[in-house]
Write a protein that holds these residues in place. Sequence first.
Motif, PDB file in Angstrom:
ATOM      1  N   GLN A  80     -10.018   8.944   4.294  1.00 31.23           N
ATOM      2  CA  GLN A  80      -9.934   8.472   2.766  1.00 31.23           C
ATOM      3  C   GLN A  80     -10.171   7.152   2.710  1.00 31.23           C
ATOM      4  N   VAL A  81     -10.902   6.998   1.724  1.00 34.27           N
ATOM      5  CA  VAL A  81     -11.110   5.565   1.215  1.00 34.27           C
ATOM      6  C   VAL A  81     -10.481   5.254  -0.149  1.00 34.27           C
ATOM      7  N   THR A  82      -9.780   4.258   0.009  1.00 38.75           N
ATOM      8  CA  THR A  82      -8.855   3.458  -1.318  1.00 38.75           C
ATOM      9  C   THR A  82      -9.211   2.505  -1.977  1.00 38.75           C
ATOM     10  N   LEU A  83      -9.219   2.228  -3.456  1.00 38.53           N
ATOM     11  CA  LEU A  83      -9.667   1.151  -3.898  1.00 38.53           C
ATOM     12  C   LEU A  83      -8.587   0.129  -3.992  1.00 38.53           C
ATOM     13  N   GLN A  84      -8.988  -1.162  -3.645  1.00 37.39           N
ATOM     14  CA  GLN A  84      -7.921  -2.149  -3.980  1.00 37.39           C
ATOM     15  C   GLN A  84      -8.114  -3.106  -4.773  1.00 37.39           C
ATOM     16  N   GLN A  85      -7.249  -3.812  -5.411  1.00 38.51           N
ATOM     17  CA  GLN A  85      -7.450  -4.983  -6.601  1.00 38.51           C
ATOM     18  C   GLN A  85      -6.799  -6.189  -6.267  1.00 38.51           C
ATOM     19  N   LYS A  86      -7.403  -7.130  -6.487  1.00 40.38           N
ATOM     20  CA  LYS A  86      -6.783  -8.571  -6.347  1.00 40.38           C
ATOM     21  C   LYS A  86      -6.050  -8.654  -7.415  1.00 40.38           C
ATOM     22  N   GLN A  87      -4.633  -9.007  -7.086  1.00 39.33           N
ATOM     23  CA  GLN A  87      -3.490  -9.460  -8.069  1.00 39.33           C
ATOM     24  C   GLN A  87      -2.640 -10.386  -7.580  1.00 39.33           C
ATOM     25  N   HIS A  88      -2.688 -11.592  -8.182  1.00 38.76           N
ATOM     26  CA  HIS A  88      -1.828 -12.813  -7.799  1.00 38.76           C
ATOM     27  C   HIS A  88      -2.336 -13.138  -6.414  1.00 38.76           C
ATOM     28  N   GLY A  89      -3.643 -13.178  -5.821  1.00 36.25           N
ATOM     29  CA  GLY A  89      -4.094 -13.394  -4.600  1.00 36.25           C
ATOM     30  C   GLY A  89      -3.679 -12.809  -3.506  1.00 36.25           C
ATOM     31  N   LYS A  90      -3.160 -11.648  -3.703  1.00 33.87           N
ATOM     32  CA  LYS A  90      -2.933 -10.374  -2.859  1.00 33.87           C
ATOM     33  C   LYS A  90      -3.814  -9.170  -3.175  1.00 33.87           C
ATOM     34  N   TRP A  91      -4.375  -8.487  -2.208  1.00 29.96           N
ATOM     35  CA  TRP A  91      -4.847  -7.089  -2.396  1.00 29.96           C
ATOM     36  C   TRP A  91      -3.865  -6.116  -2.568  1.00 29.96           C
ATOM     37  N   VAL A  92      -3.928  -5.480  -3.516  1.00 30.08           N
ATOM     38  CA  VAL A  92      -2.913  -4.311  -3.904  1.00 30.08           C
ATOM     39  C   VAL A  92      -3.793  -2.909  -3.923  1.00 30.08           C
ATOM     40  N   SER A  93      -3.282  -1.906  -3.303  1.00 32.24           N
ATOM     41  CA  SER A  93      -3.911  -0.656  -3.161  1.00 32.24           C
ATOM     42  C   SER A  93      -3.589   0.011  -4.695  1.00 32.24           C
ATOM     43  N   LEU A  94      -4.808   0.609  -5.117  1.00 32.47           N
ATOM     44  CA  LEU A  94      -4.483   1.487  -6.343  1.00 32.47           C
ATOM     45  C   LEU A  94      -4.436   2.742  -6.122  1.00 32.47           C
ATOM     46  N   PRO A  95      -3.700   3.439  -6.988  1.00 28.49           N
ATOM     47  CA  PRO A  95      -3.569   5.076  -6.666  1.00 28.49           C
ATOM     48  C   PRO A  95      -4.846   5.739  -7.001  1.00 28.49           C
ATOM     49  N   ALA A  96      -5.996   5.408  -6.371  1.00 25.03           N
ATOM     50  CA  ALA A  96      -7.243   5.969  -6.511  1.00 25.03           C
ATOM     51  C   ALA A  96      -7.917   5.811  -5.211  1.00 25.03           C
ATOM     52  N   SER A  97      -7.931   7.232  -4.722  1.00 29.78           N
ATOM     53  CA  SER A  97      -8.721   7.377  -3.223  1.00 29.78           C
ATOM     54  C   SER A  97      -9.455   8.692  -3.296  1.00 29.78           C
ATOM     55  N   THR A  98     -10.165   8.636  -2.272  1.00 29.86           N
ATOM     56  CA  THR A  98     -11.137  10.131  -2.119  1.00 29.86           C
ATOM     57  C   THR A  98     -11.653  10.188  -0.778  1.00 29.86           C
ATOM     58  N   PRO A  99     -11.928  11.261  -0.483  1.00 28.20           N
ATOM     59  CA  PRO A  99     -12.292  11.513   1.209  1.00 28.20           C
ATOM     60  C   PRO A  99     -13.923  11.295   1.156  1.00 28.20           C
ATOM     61  N   VAL A 100     -14.121  10.708   2.170  1.00 26.86           N
ATOM     62  CA  VAL A 100     -15.799  10.486   2.634  1.00 26.86           C
ATOM     63  C   VAL A 100     -16.367  11.884   3.120  1.00 26.86           C
ATOM     64  N   HIS A 101     -17.632  12.305   2.403  1.00 27.06           N
ATOM     65  CA  HIS A 101     -18.342  13.367   2.643  1.00 27.06           C
ATOM     66  C   HIS A 101     -18.826  13.273   4.144  1.00 27.06           C
ATOM     67  N   ARG A 102     -19.467  14.284   4.627  1.00 24.86           N
ATOM     68  CA  ARG A 102     -20.190  14.587   5.986  1.00 24.86           C
ATOM     69  C   ARG A 102     -21.150  13.575   6.048  1.00 24.86           C
ATOM     70  N   ASP A 103     -21.891  13.422   5.024  1.00 24.40           N
ATOM     71  CA  ASP A 103     -23.216  12.487   5.152  1.00 24.40           C
ATOM     72  C   ASP A 103     -22.696  10.965   5.042  1.00 24.40           C
ATOM     73  N   GLY A 104     -21.422  10.569   4.806  1.00 27.52           N
ATOM     74  CA  GLY A 104     -20.882   9.283   4.640  1.00 27.52           C
ATOM     75  C   GLY A 104     -20.643   8.560   3.367  1.00 27.52           C
ATOM     76  N   SER A 105     -21.165   9.448   2.308  1.00 27.76           N
ATOM     77  CA  SER A 105     -20.916   9.013   1.037  1.00 27.76           C
ATOM     78  C   SER A 105     -19.784   9.247   0.470  1.00 27.76           C
ATOM     79  N   TYR A 106     -19.405   8.597  -0.660  1.00 25.50           N
ATOM     80  CA  TYR A 106     -17.880   8.830  -1.441  1.00 25.50           C
ATOM     81  C   TYR A 106     -18.217   8.566  -2.784  1.00 25.50           C
ATOM     82  N   SER A 107     -17.553   9.002  -3.948  1.00 24.15           N
ATOM     83  CA  SER A 107     -17.631   8.703  -5.371  1.00 24.15           C
ATOM     84  C   SER A 107     -15.977   8.858  -5.779  1.00 24.15           C
TER      85      SER A 107
END
Length: 137
Positions: A80-107
């Motif tokens: 799983q790769v997850t999107l993080q957003q910088k909020q008030h100087g800290k990296w916060v994980s957002l509820p947006a993640s997806t698996p990496v495909h066999r070729d290494g790509s993700y969308s």
Amino acid sequence: MFSKRRSLRIAVVGALGTASLALAGSAMAATPAAHATTAVVAHSQAAKPGITAKPSVASVRAWQLFRVTGKATGLKAGSQVTLQQKQHGKWVSLPASTPVHRDGSYSLGVKLGIKGKNDLRIVNGGTASPVFNVTVR
């Protein structure tokens, strides 16, 4: 006297020959170890995980869907790769993640609501993509 010089010359040449063989042998012995060390270093650098990320747009309206695509190297398919957003100087994980495909790509489909310039990155464990920006207007 002639035979004494000749035996001395042979002894010196013999000693030099032995010394040069010993040096050549030690150089040859050191060479495979040096190559093995180089190969191990190159292999460990090649196996180091990395993630790239590119947003489909530079600017969106609040809560408008856009995509973040990229490649993950050194990660297993299905990780799983997850999107993080910088909020008030800290990296916060957002509820947006997806698996990496066999070729290494993700969308990943993303909607952001915080207006202004948003610093974002994609992460997996301790591996993170370079920071990219999307402006929400």
